[in-house]
Design a protein around this motif. Sequence first.
Motif, PDB file in Angstrom:
ATOM      1  N   PHE A  93       0.838  -1.201   0.000  1.00  0.00           N
ATOM      2  CA  PHE A  93       0.000   0.000   0.000  1.00  0.00           C
ATOM      3  C   PHE A  93       0.875   1.254   0.000  1.00  0.00           C
ATOM      4  N   ARG A  94       1.888   1.256   0.834  1.00  0.00           N
ATOM      5  CA  ARG A  94       2.760   2.441   0.924  1.00  0.00           C
ATOM      6  C   ARG A  94       3.517   2.697  -0.370  1.00  0.00           C
ATOM      7  N   ARG A  95       3.917   1.639  -1.055  1.00  0.00           N
ATOM      8  CA  ARG A  95       4.574   1.813  -2.365  1.00  0.00           C
ATOM      9  C   ARG A  95       3.601   2.423  -3.366  1.00  0.00           C
ATOM     10  N   GLN A  96       2.346   1.996  -3.315  1.00  0.00           N
ATOM     11  CA  GLN A  96       1.369   2.438  -4.310  1.00  0.00           C
ATOM     12  C   GLN A  96       0.845   3.855  -4.077  1.00  0.00           C
ATOM     13  N   ILE A  97       1.033   4.404  -2.884  1.00  0.00           N
ATOM     14  CA  ILE A  97       0.572   5.776  -2.658  1.00  0.00           C
ATOM     15  C   ILE A  97       1.660   6.812  -2.932  1.00  0.00           C
ATOM     16  N   GLU A  98       2.852   6.352  -3.294  1.00  0.00           N
ATOM     17  CA  GLU A  98       3.953   7.287  -3.530  1.00  0.00           C
ATOM     18  C   GLU A  98       3.637   8.294  -4.628  1.00  0.00           C
ATOM     19  N   ALA A  99       2.778   7.944  -5.568  1.00  0.00           N
ATOM     20  CA  ALA A  99       2.437   8.845  -6.668  1.00  0.00           C
ATOM     21  C   ALA A  99       1.392   9.885  -6.259  1.00  0.00           C
ATOM     22  N   LEU A 100       0.872   9.774  -5.055  1.00  0.00           N
ATOM     23  CA  LEU A 100      -0.166  10.695  -4.588  1.00  0.00           C
ATOM     24  C   LEU A 100       0.444  11.791  -3.722  1.00  0.00           C
ATOM     25  N   PRO A 101      -0.236  12.934  -3.617  1.00  0.00           N
ATOM     26  CA  PRO A 101       0.289  14.030  -2.795  1.00  0.00           C
ATOM     27  C   PRO A 101      -0.006  13.820  -1.299  1.00  0.00           C
ATOM     28  N   LEU A 102       0.368  12.669  -0.804  1.00  0.00           N
ATOM     29  CA  LEU A 102       0.222  12.330   0.614  1.00  0.00           C
ATOM     30  C   LEU A 102       1.606  11.982   1.139  1.00  0.00           C
ATOM     31  N   ARG A 103       1.830  12.216   2.412  1.00  0.00           N
ATOM     32  CA  ARG A 103       3.104  11.792   2.983  1.00  0.00           C
ATOM     33  C   ARG A 103       2.831  11.009   4.263  1.00  0.00           C
ATOM     34  N   LEU A 104       3.739  10.103   4.575  1.00  0.00           N
ATOM     35  CA  LEU A 104       3.620   9.314   5.794  1.00  0.00           C
ATOM     36  C   LEU A 104       3.840  10.214   7.006  1.00  0.00           C
ATOM     37  N   LEU A 105       3.041  10.012   8.041  1.00  0.00           N
ATOM     38  CA  LEU A 105       3.219  10.767   9.280  1.00  0.00           C
ATOM     39  C   LEU A 105       4.513  10.359   9.968  1.00  0.00           C
ATOM     40  N   SER A 106       4.849   9.071   9.884  1.00  0.00           N
ATOM     41  CA  SER A 106       6.033   8.542  10.559  1.00  0.00           C
ATOM     42  C   SER A 106       7.025   7.982   9.547  1.00  0.00           C
ATOM     43  N   GLN A 107       8.302   8.153   9.835  1.00  0.00           N
ATOM     44  CA  GLN A 107       9.341   7.564   8.990  1.00  0.00           C
ATOM     45  C   GLN A 107       9.415   6.056   9.177  1.00  0.00           C
ATOM     46  N   HIS A 108       8.926   5.559  10.308  1.00  0.00           N
ATOM     47  CA  HIS A 108       8.956   4.135  10.628  1.00  0.00           C
ATOM     48  C   HIS A 108       7.561   3.687  11.079  1.00  0.00           C
ATOM     49  N   PRO A 109       6.623   3.630  10.149  1.00  0.00           N
ATOM     50  CA  PRO A 109       5.247   3.305  10.532  1.00  0.00           C
ATOM     51  C   PRO A 109       5.087   1.846  10.952  1.00  0.00           C
ATOM     52  N   SER A 110       4.085   1.618  11.762  1.00  0.00           N
ATOM     53  CA  SER A 110       3.732   0.266  12.182  1.00  0.00           C
ATOM     54  C   SER A 110       3.134  -0.478  10.998  1.00  0.00           C
ATOM     55  N   ASN A 111       3.218  -1.796  11.009  1.00  0.00           N
ATOM     56  CA  ASN A 111       2.575  -2.574   9.954  1.00  0.00           C
ATOM     57  C   ASN A 111       1.057  -2.543  10.088  1.00  0.00           C
ATOM     58  N   GLY A 112       0.563  -2.214  11.267  1.00  0.00           N
ATOM     59  CA  GLY A 112      -0.873  -2.248  11.514  1.00  0.00           C
ATOM     60  C   GLY A 112      -1.656  -1.115  10.898  1.00  0.00           C
ATOM     61  N   VAL A 113      -1.004   0.029  10.691  1.00  0.00           N
ATOM     62  CA  VAL A 113      -1.740   1.196  10.190  1.00  0.00           C
ATOM     63  C   VAL A 113      -0.768   2.137   9.482  1.00  0.00           C
ATOM     64  N   THR A 114      -1.274   2.805   8.446  1.00  0.00           N
ATOM     65  CA  THR A 114      -0.512   3.837   7.761  1.00  0.00           C
ATOM     66  C   THR A 114      -1.205   5.166   8.027  1.00  0.00           C
ATOM     67  N   ALA A 115      -0.517   6.070   8.717  1.00  0.00           N
ATOM     68  CA  ALA A 115      -1.046   7.411   8.976  1.00  0.00           C
ATOM     69  C   ALA A 115      -0.541   8.328   7.871  1.00  0.00           C
ATOM     70  N   LEU A 116      -1.481   8.986   7.191  1.00  0.00           N
ATOM     71  CA  LEU A 116      -1.148   9.817   6.043  1.00  0.00           C
ATOM     72  C   LEU A 116      -1.491  11.277   6.298  1.00  0.00           C
ATOM     73  N   CYS A 117      -0.562  12.161   5.924  1.00  0.00           N
ATOM     74  CA  CYS A 117      -0.765  13.598   6.050  1.00  0.00           C
ATOM     75  C   CYS A 117      -1.193  14.156   4.699  1.00  0.00           C
ATOM     76  N   THR A 118      -2.182  15.025   4.734  1.00  0.00           N
ATOM     77  CA  THR A 118      -2.623  15.695   3.512  1.00  0.00           C
ATOM     78  C   THR A 118      -1.759  16.937   3.297  1.00  0.00           C
ATOM     79  N   ARG A 119      -1.788  17.434   2.071  1.00  0.00           N
ATOM     80  CA  ARG A 119      -1.019  18.641   1.779  1.00  0.00           C
ATOM     81  C   ARG A 119      -1.766  19.868   2.318  1.00  0.00           C
TER      82      ARG A 119
END
Length: 180
Positions: A93-119
Amino acid sequence: ADAVLTASQKALACAPGIAPVALSQRAIERINRLQPSCTYLSLQAALLNGKRGQPPYTLTESVMLQVAARLHELSGGGLLAEQQQIAADAAAFRRQIEALPLRLLSQHPSNGVTALCTREGISAHGVFQTLMEEYDLCVCPNGGALKERVFRVGHMGALHGADYQRLLAALHDMNRRNLL
């Protein structure tokens, strides 16, 4: 750990209503020495009733059936296989969102959840609402100070590749519409 507890709505992705507790022998001995301070959360009562194979109070049968079905699913490959699948789903999932204008909240996210920041200028809560209302998809809204900046995508429970593909398609569509 002497005591481990969870809830049916957590990683099992069942309806809320059941809170399983696992206790070590040391914890059981301590519980049995203490005077219970309330009726409804008495681990002593739960342990005593457990000896006869019953909970102290009637459980929600539908939730019990959901939990039993989910545990049966997990028994096919075991906990390690489930953890590996969750990690693989999160990474994909994280690889596939790289093309979107979203960024990960954490540099080392848990496998359980991906927290995404909007622009800047895009409401994360608005993203959550749009996904619900227009795409019939549910992500986890954030609260508090991060309500407008962060939303979360879960990776545990009864989620599969098709679920992520639907979400990714919706996010790409929202991006085309300048909503992301």
